[in-house]
Scaffold this motif. Structure first.
Motif, short mmCIF file in Angstrom:
data_model
loop_
_atom_site.label_atom_id
_atom_site.label_comp_id
_atom_site.label_asym_id
_atom_site.label_seq_id
_atom_site.Cartn_x
_atom_site.Cartn_y
_atom_site.Cartn_z
N HIS A 95 0.80 -1.22 0.00
CA HIS A 95 0.00 0.00 0.00
C HIS A 95 0.83 1.27 0.00
N ASN A 96 1.95 1.29 0.69
CA ASN A 96 2.66 2.53 0.98
C ASN A 96 4.10 2.47 0.48
N PRO A 97 4.50 3.36 -0.44
CA PRO A 97 5.87 3.33 -0.95
C PRO A 97 6.90 3.85 0.05
N CYS A 98 6.45 4.37 1.19
CA CYS A 98 7.38 4.94 2.17
C CYS A 98 7.75 3.96 3.28
N ALA A 114 9.16 0.50 -0.59
CA ALA A 114 10.47 0.90 -1.12
C ALA A 114 11.05 -0.21 -1.99
N MET A 115 10.88 -1.46 -1.57
CA MET A 115 11.35 -2.59 -2.39
C MET A 115 10.63 -2.63 -3.73
N MET A 116 9.32 -2.39 -3.69
CA MET A 116 8.54 -2.39 -4.93
C MET A 116 9.00 -1.25 -5.84
N THR A 117 9.19 -0.08 -5.26
CA THR A 117 9.64 1.07 -6.05
C THR A 117 10.97 0.78 -6.71
#
Length: 82
Positions: free
Chosen positions: A10-13, A18-21
């Motif tokens: 859900h959350n890029p932070c 962060a791993m997904m980003t």
């Protein structure tokens, strides 16, 4: 650990986000080339100043990264990465 209905974080932070980003950055390159690519972006963002790499910090983080490895394998198993 919680993924949305599309098996994505859900959350890029947070760590999973962060791993997904990071998985979306130059996915066609191998690990060393991806690192260089990201390093080049940071160098351009800092007006040509190459940022230092702290190997002892990297090794310390790697040695205690069990939860992050778990998150990565969980997300890989869910098919979250490209």
């Amino acid at each position: 650990i919680c993924l949305n209905d599309k098996d994505l974080p859900h959350n890029p932070c947070i760590n999973a986000g962060a791993m997904m980003t990071c998985s979306l950055l130059s996915p066609d390159l191998d690990t060393a080339e991806r690192f260089s690519s990201i390093e080049d972006v940071w160098t351009s963002l800092t007006a040509g100043t190459k940022l230092p790499f702290n190997n002892s910090m990297y090794l310390g983080e790697k040695a205690t990264a069990d939860r992050n490895f778990c998150l990565g394998y969980y997300m890989k198993g869910a098919g979250a990465f490209p």
